[in-house]
Design a protein around this motif. Structure first.
Motif, PDB file in Angstrom:
ATOM      1  N   ASN B 136      26.324  64.154 -78.876  1.00  0.00           N
ATOM      2  CA  ASN B 136      24.867  64.597 -79.532  1.00  0.00           C
ATOM      3  C   ASN B 136      25.018  65.947 -79.176  1.00  0.00           C
ATOM      4  O   ASN B 136      24.234  66.747 -80.062  1.00  0.00           O
ATOM      5  CB  ASN B 136      23.514  63.916 -79.258  1.00  0.00           C
ATOM      6  CG  ASN B 136      23.560  63.729 -77.800  1.00  0.00           C
ATOM      7  OD1 ASN B 136      24.259  64.272 -76.973  1.00  0.00           O
ATOM      8  ND2 ASN B 136      22.266  62.778 -77.434  1.00  0.00           N
ATOM      9  N   ALA B 139      27.354  67.717 -81.786  1.00  0.00           N
ATOM     10  CA  ALA B 139      26.692  67.434 -82.893  1.00  0.00           C
ATOM     11  C   ALA B 139      25.731  68.396 -83.385  1.00  0.00           C
ATOM     12  O   ALA B 139      25.707  69.013 -84.305  1.00  0.00           O
ATOM     13  CB  ALA B 139      26.144  66.069 -83.039  1.00  0.00           C
ATOM     14  N   ILE B 189      28.106  57.259 -88.864  1.00  0.00           N
ATOM     15  CA  ILE B 189      27.739  58.361 -88.106  1.00  0.00           C
ATOM     16  C   ILE B 189      27.537  57.874 -86.762  1.00  0.00           C
ATOM     17  O   ILE B 189      26.928  56.839 -86.578  1.00  0.00           O
ATOM     18  CB  ILE B 189      26.318  58.836 -88.668  1.00  0.00           C
ATOM     19  CG1 ILE B 189      26.449  59.546 -90.032  1.00  0.00           C
ATOM     20  CG2 ILE B 189      25.675  59.921 -87.939  1.00  0.00           C
ATOM     21  CD1 ILE B 189      26.860  60.850 -89.933  1.00  0.00           C
ATOM     22  N   ILE B 190      28.162  58.588 -85.679  1.00  0.00           N
ATOM     23  CA  ILE B 190      27.916  58.452 -84.315  1.00  0.00           C
ATOM     24  C   ILE B 190      26.516  59.289 -83.695  1.00  0.00           C
ATOM     25  O   ILE B 190      25.674  58.781 -83.136  1.00  0.00           O
ATOM     26  CB  ILE B 190      29.135  58.980 -83.653  1.00  0.00           C
ATOM     27  CG1 ILE B 190      30.482  57.948 -83.893  1.00  0.00           C
ATOM     28  CG2 ILE B 190      28.986  58.766 -82.048  1.00  0.00           C
ATOM     29  CD1 ILE B 190      30.117  56.265 -83.642  1.00  0.00           C
ATOM     30  N   ALA B 191      26.729  60.607 -83.922  1.00  0.00           N
ATOM     31  CA  ALA B 191      25.754  61.649 -83.751  1.00  0.00           C
ATOM     32  C   ALA B 191      25.723  62.391 -84.864  1.00  0.00           C
ATOM     33  O   ALA B 191      26.440  63.425 -85.242  1.00  0.00           O
ATOM     34  CB  ALA B 191      25.834  62.069 -82.176  1.00  0.00           C
ATOM     35  N   SER B 192      24.588  62.208 -85.741  1.00  0.00           N
ATOM     36  CA  SER B 192      24.506  63.120 -86.793  1.00  0.00           C
ATOM     37  C   SER B 192      24.634  64.765 -86.806  1.00  0.00           C
ATOM     38  O   SER B 192      24.053  65.231 -85.662  1.00  0.00           O
ATOM     39  CB  SER B 192      23.124  63.038 -87.567  1.00  0.00           C
ATOM     40  OG  SER B 192      22.054  63.362 -86.764  1.00  0.00           O
ATOM     41  N   PRO B 193      25.322  65.387 -87.297  1.00  0.00           N
ATOM     42  CA  PRO B 193      26.239  64.629 -88.533  1.00  0.00           C
ATOM     43  C   PRO B 193      27.566  64.547 -88.490  1.00  0.00           C
ATOM     44  O   PRO B 193      28.228  64.448 -89.237  1.00  0.00           O
ATOM     45  CB  PRO B 193      26.068  66.211 -89.312  1.00  0.00           C
ATOM     46  CG  PRO B 193      26.498  67.176 -88.301  1.00  0.00           C
ATOM     47  CD  PRO B 193      25.538  66.808 -87.225  1.00  0.00           C
TER      48      PRO B 193
END
Ligand SMILES: [Zn+2]
Lengths: 131, 380
Positions: B136, B139, B189-193
């Motif tokens: 994140n 990200a 999606i793991i951690a947007s984007p």
């Protein structure tokens, strides 16, 4: 969408006054007594000039600089940088908001959340969100 | 003649190590790199590892291997440490502090080995509650870069596509199947984007390097890879006056290019730390391979694919597809650059006449605080 309790912040002599004020609902930042610049994260020594710094109460208002929702977490949560009205940008979480409706530049305001050990932690929510 | 040469390089071939200790893996990597060089443990008088090595800095591993040392160093700047270690080894050799330097990395994150820092830094109280994991934080840099420069998820996906095109030729790669831009965008999606396929693999493993002084290097039979330029730096939050769209590569790259006396246009092959696709894109801008904000256009349409584009990168498949031992990608970045400069990369991805290569490591967290190290290597 439920929230999980936040990990407790490690305590130190540099965080004690912040936490004490937070328990009264006051949000403090630190400003330099020499160059007059505010900074984040709070520290005893000014990161811009090495001068002595002191606490002051901040507005708790700001705008979203960047954010990311961790979808693989259960429940997902939103990490963010918020640029405070006073100038510095701080790491935080955005709470009580639909991540899909968030946008960079959006006005936000502070909302306190309790960590696992009860310490109040400064999170933010969209400014138009009812209190 | 250079002051120091990389004379040995070895990557552990396995990606899962349930039955080996971390110290044993450091040792296997060390023996592999020394055998590659034509040297033995008895020749080593300088030793380097990072802060994640098992035990007390470099002391416990040196004792495990029973090394006789004149020089030791455990510079810890996350996954970029090993890139800096090569530079520090060359500096120590130049200063007469050692003759043969051994650098090792190993780890077992797939066996539940904990990464991260043993103690929180001064920022801990202000960040730990918000759960910055790794994905994140990177990200947010991707999101802000998209916001300021119009960078797209499709452009980021091209970085994974290029890595996967290379990985198909690496029998040890964890993800050996070529993927398309559409597949990257269709991954969750793991951690947007950032999507799942924007992220690197998690692997057990490790590697080692041997750096030697010229008098020794010339007596060995392996091709010599000279350390021609090096730089390192860090970037943090600047007291809250942040800009997360660029990295410390801007400083470490400038130092390395100045020392080498060359420009990005001279580089034939680049190993770029690829913890996430965004790491590569921002690094390429910071090193001067393209203008700031133009990274998306630069990486698109296969420009990083060997034999196709202008800048072949991570021809082993990189951290995105091949290997990310101990969650620290700097070591394997140096190793693949050495293979390219020796003309020992897989023939399908070998860059013709590869005489100048760049290696860049980013250690820590792109959007909060990270170390960086850049190396410019030359085939003699
Ligand atoms: Zn000041």
């Amino acid at each position: 969408m439920g929230e999980s309790l936040l990990p407790a912040p490690p305590a130190s002599p540099e965080t004690a006054k912040f936490v004490a004020a937070a328990r009264e609902g006051r949000f403090l930042i630190r400003r330099c007594t020499v160059c007059a610049k505010p900074h984040w994260y709070p520290r005893a020594i000014c990161p811009f000039c090495g001068g002595e710094t002191q606490w002051e109460e901040a507005t708790g208002r700001g705008e979203l600089y960047a954010f990311s929702t961790l979808m693989r977490a259960d429940p997902p949560y939103t990490l963010a940088y918020v640029t405070l009205a006073e100038g510095p940008t701080m790491m935080t979480n955005i709470v009580d908001a639909d991540p899909a409706a968030l946008a960079i530049g959006q006005p936000v305001r502070i909302v306190w959340r309790a960590a696992e050990d009860g310490t109040p932690v400064p999170c933010f929510t969209p400014a138009d969100q009812p209190t | 003649m250079a002051d120091a040469y990389i004379v040995g390089a070895y990557e552990l071939p396995y990606r899962k190590a349930p039955d080996k200790s971390v110290a044993q893996m450091h040792g296997e990597a060390a023996l592999g790199a020394l055998a590659d060089a034509g040297l033995t443990l008895a020749d080593v008088d300088g030793y380097f590892c990072a802060g994640d090595a098992t035990g007390l800095g470099p002391v416990s591993m040196a004792d495990y291997l029973n090394l006789r040392l004149r020089h030791l160093d455990s510079t810890e700047i996350g996954g970029s440490s090993y890139v800096a270690h090569v530079a520090h080894a060359a500096e120590a050799i130049r200063a007469g502090k050692c003759d043969v330097a051994l650098i090792t990395l190993a780890g077992r994150p797939r066996q539940g080995q904990k990464g991260g820092l043993p103690f929180p830094g001064p920022e801990g109280a202000w960040e730990i509650p918000f759960r910055p994991v790794t994905a994140n934080v990177y990200a947010m840099a991707a999101q802000r870069h998209m916001h300021e420069f119009g960078t797209t998820s499709e452009q980021l996906a091209w970085i994974k596509v290029a890595a996967s095109e290379h990985a198909q030729h690496n029998p040890h790669a964890m993800l050996p199947r070529p993927v398309t831009v559409e597949e990257v965008l269709a991954s969750p999606i793991i951690a947007s984007p950032l999507h799942m396929l924007d992220c690197c693999v998690v692997s057990d493993g490790g590697g080692a390097l041997v750096v030697a002084r010229p008098e020794i290097a010339h007596g060995l039979s392996r091709p010599r890879v000279a350390v021609k330029g090096a730089g390192e730096s860090y970037k943090g939050q600047n007291g809250g006056a942040i800009d997360i769209t660029w990295s410390a590569g801007r400083m470490s790259g400038a130092t390395a290019f100045a020392e080498a006396g060359i420009t990005p246009a001279d580089i034939k092959y680049a190993s770029i730390y690829d913890s996430f696709t965004i790491t590569v894109l921002i690094t390429l801008e910071d090193l001067g391979f393209c203008a700031r904000g133009r990274g998306g256009a630069f990486v698109a349409d296969g420009n990083l694919i060997s034999g196709v584009g202008a800048l072949p990168f991570n021809t082993d498949g990189g951290g995105l597809c091949n290997n990310h031992p101990a969650n620290r990608g700097g070591m394997t970045k140096v190793i693949e650059a050495v293979r390219q400069l020796r003309s020992e990369a897989h023939p399908a991805v070998q860059v013709p006449s590869c005489d100048l290569a760049l290696v860049h490591g980013t250690g820590g967290f792109l959007a909060s605080r990270h170390g960086s190290a850049t190396l410019i290597l030359e085939r003699e």
